[in-house]
Design an enzyme around this catalytic site. Sequence first.
Site, PDB file in Angstrom:
ATOM      1  N   ASP A  23       0.821  -1.129   0.333  1.00  0.00           N
ATOM      2  CA  ASP A  23      -0.179  -0.302  -0.754  1.00  0.00           C
ATOM      3  C   ASP A  23       1.043   1.027   0.024  1.00  0.00           C
ATOM      4  O   ASP A  23       1.205   1.411   0.914  1.00  0.00           O
ATOM      5  CB  ASP A  23      -1.338  -0.391   0.813  1.00  0.00           C
ATOM      6  CG  ASP A  23      -2.019   1.065   1.693  1.00  0.00           C
ATOM      7  OD1 ASP A  23      -1.683   2.390   0.325  1.00  0.00           O
ATOM      8  OD2 ASP A  23      -1.998   1.301   2.468  1.00  0.00           O
ATOM      9  N   LYS A  87       2.886  10.888  -3.601  1.00  0.00           N
ATOM     10  CA  LYS A  87       2.045  10.746  -4.358  1.00  0.00           C
ATOM     11  C   LYS A  87       1.644  11.104  -5.212  1.00  0.00           C
ATOM     12  O   LYS A  87       0.835  10.908  -6.053  1.00  0.00           O
ATOM     13  CB  LYS A  87       1.525   9.587  -2.954  1.00  0.00           C
ATOM     14  CG  LYS A  87       0.415   8.816  -3.768  1.00  0.00           C
ATOM     15  CD  LYS A  87      -0.150   7.715  -2.971  1.00  0.00           C
ATOM     16  CE  LYS A  87      -1.821   6.548  -4.131  1.00  0.00           C
ATOM     17  NZ  LYS A  87      -2.007   5.736  -2.651  1.00  0.00           N
ATOM     18  N   GLU A 187      -7.088   0.014  -4.762  1.00  0.00           N
ATOM     19  CA  GLU A 187      -7.504   0.440  -3.074  1.00  0.00           C
ATOM     20  C   GLU A 187      -8.290  -0.116  -2.375  1.00  0.00           C
ATOM     21  O   GLU A 187      -8.298  -1.175  -1.817  1.00  0.00           O
ATOM     22  CB  GLU A 187      -7.001   2.197  -2.972  1.00  0.00           C
ATOM     23  CG  GLU A 187      -5.620   2.465  -2.654  1.00  0.00           C
ATOM     24  CD  GLU A 187      -5.270   3.849  -2.431  1.00  0.00           C
ATOM     25  OE1 GLU A 187      -5.775   4.350  -2.169  1.00  0.00           O
ATOM     26  OE2 GLU A 187      -4.087   4.147  -2.759  1.00  0.00           O
ATOM     27  N   ASP A 211     -12.508   5.680   2.917  1.00  0.00           N
ATOM     28  CA  ASP A 211     -10.831   5.917   3.313  1.00  0.00           C
ATOM     29  C   ASP A 211     -10.728   7.111   3.331  1.00  0.00           C
ATOM     30  O   ASP A 211     -10.856   7.977   2.896  1.00  0.00           O
ATOM     31  CB  ASP A 211     -10.693   5.410   2.104  1.00  0.00           C
ATOM     32  CG  ASP A 211      -9.332   5.687   1.717  1.00  0.00           C
ATOM     33  OD1 ASP A 211      -8.972   5.738   3.742  1.00  0.00           O
ATOM     34  OD2 ASP A 211      -8.065   4.534   0.947  1.00  0.00           O
TER      35      ASP A 211
END
Length: 620
Positions: A23, A87, A187, A211
Amino acid sequence: MAKVAINLSTGSIQQEEVIVGIDLGTTNSLVAYIHPEDKKPIAINDQGRGTIVPSVVHFTQTGETIVGTEAKDYLTTDPAKTIYSVKRLLGKSYKDVGEHKDYFGYKIIDDDSEGLVKIRVGDKFYSPIELSAEILKELRERAEHSLKTPVNRAVITVPAYFNDSQRQATRDAGKLAGLEVLRIVNEPTAAALAYGIGIDQNEEKTVAVYDLGGGTFDISILSIHQGIFEVLSTNGNTYLGGDDFDRAIINHWIQENQLIADTVNEDKNLQQELRLRAEEAKKTLSSQPAYTGTINGTIDCHIERHTFETLIAPTVARTIESCRMAMADAKLQPEQIDAVIMVGGSTRVPMVYEAVSEFFGKPANNTLNPDEVVSLGAAIQADILAGNRKDILLLDVTPLTLGIETMGGLMDSIIPRNSKIPTKAGRQYTTSIDGQVNMKISVYQGERDLVQENRKLAEFDLKGIPAMPAGFPKVDVNFILNADGILKVEAIELRSGVRQEVEVKPQYGLTDEQVEQMLMDSITHARDDVNTRMVIEARTTAEQMLYQVERFVEKNGQHLTAEEIELTRTNLQNLKDALPSGDKNTILKAVDILEEQTSPFAERVMQISIKQAMAGKKIE
Ligand code: AMP
């Protein structure tokens, strides 16, 4: 421990290869694997340092890199050399990040183009791919150290909304870290797998994955049928998360305490201390009704859960509003959702859990650790790809990447290897020269970064593009790979509708051994390939810059002073001289100097033309 086998011919001990699930998060990253005995996924906790590795890279004085908690400590003391949230920049051009540039404490090169962003650290330039690779390398090393076995293959997760370029950048980062990336998985798909949803092929389910991390929020609605995970809709906010909760507490304490209010603006140490105490308070309030602590050992601070909930209520409401929009896009009612899954550390806040459960009308799943759940699902996907779960059918996949040639002879992948077939994917391209009327489309197959190392499948010219300035035409190139493995490539210029297509059979004449050899070659050459790609990309950026600046000076020379023209000429020449060096840092440094010197010119010329236009509008 991984299984150990003895090679009878050599007597050496061989360890069974482990494929890990990663992850790669904005704030934190984790690596997990399937325990060979109990077959359960576990996040790796190497040397008791915890499972969470902060996604922070610090460059030391000597140019070495540190990743993780240790690197995080430099965020306040050496921000220019400490890179976080990389990211957010993966696969992005400068134009994409422009408005959020100030969010980052480090320097992002501003070449105001479609080119991918670069980050300047001292004298060196790094792409987000290289920085992400540093994080992946650290995860790989931790896995190798903890499992005592080499780790060469991985599944990496990305947000469901990541586009092709962001997915490709993630793959490249894996490659640079010496990993063969077997698959890029969404994800929310991984989170569902971790809860065992979708493993049974006959199961049909609709799932919502909520999330809420440190700095980002995503809601995804998935439909799962026959082992296929389809993303029905996504929504969210890339600048909303647990950090906002911390800030709300800090602001509350500033308002409550005059001493803090008076000194906070000047005192960096106090700011940092406030941040740490606020996060501690927030975490405490997830299980206790109140928090009491001291700041710098002298100032008392206190907060109760109900106060905290009043402070964060508007933020939580915004996430629920996103859920509502995602549901509307998926054309679903809450009662049609079979399961709600909680992901991200901030879902531990009881108010968040309650708000989500209430909106969907059912208790959300939160039995797995919300920080680990995505990595656990990635490990399960890795195990499926490794063929360890015989009960799960693997859909037909394409064994080699399919793509086209772009500037500098680079391979731009359109359908990555291991994609399920049938599949369809496309990308938009444009011209690089003014008035260009033809565009050559060369189709290749293979894993190498340079097309010359790959296998050419077809080539055709898209003719009759109307003459336009460079960058104006919009050419969609679509790859359609059907269930029989036949690839149709079509190119369409959207402004004029000019169209051309070709059909090929990528697997024709290729033996399994050849496919294997091509894969092996790509692994052995991975590092060199990525480095070559970066030099070519730097050179392309430089060539575009040279073209633009030379044209600008030709057209607008009258608005520049003689010294400015002279300096521009010198910087242009320096950039030209840097090109043959083959060193990306030398080239990008020259680009940066030219860019910094000439960027005010465009603004000035625009001001002049606006003034002239205004002056022309005389009222009679
Ligand atoms: P992630 O990006 O998923 O790793 O989430 C990290 C975020 O979760 C940070 O903002 C943390 O402060 C937050 N977090 C971690 N543990 C807790 C907790 N027990 N209660 C509230 N927030 C938490």
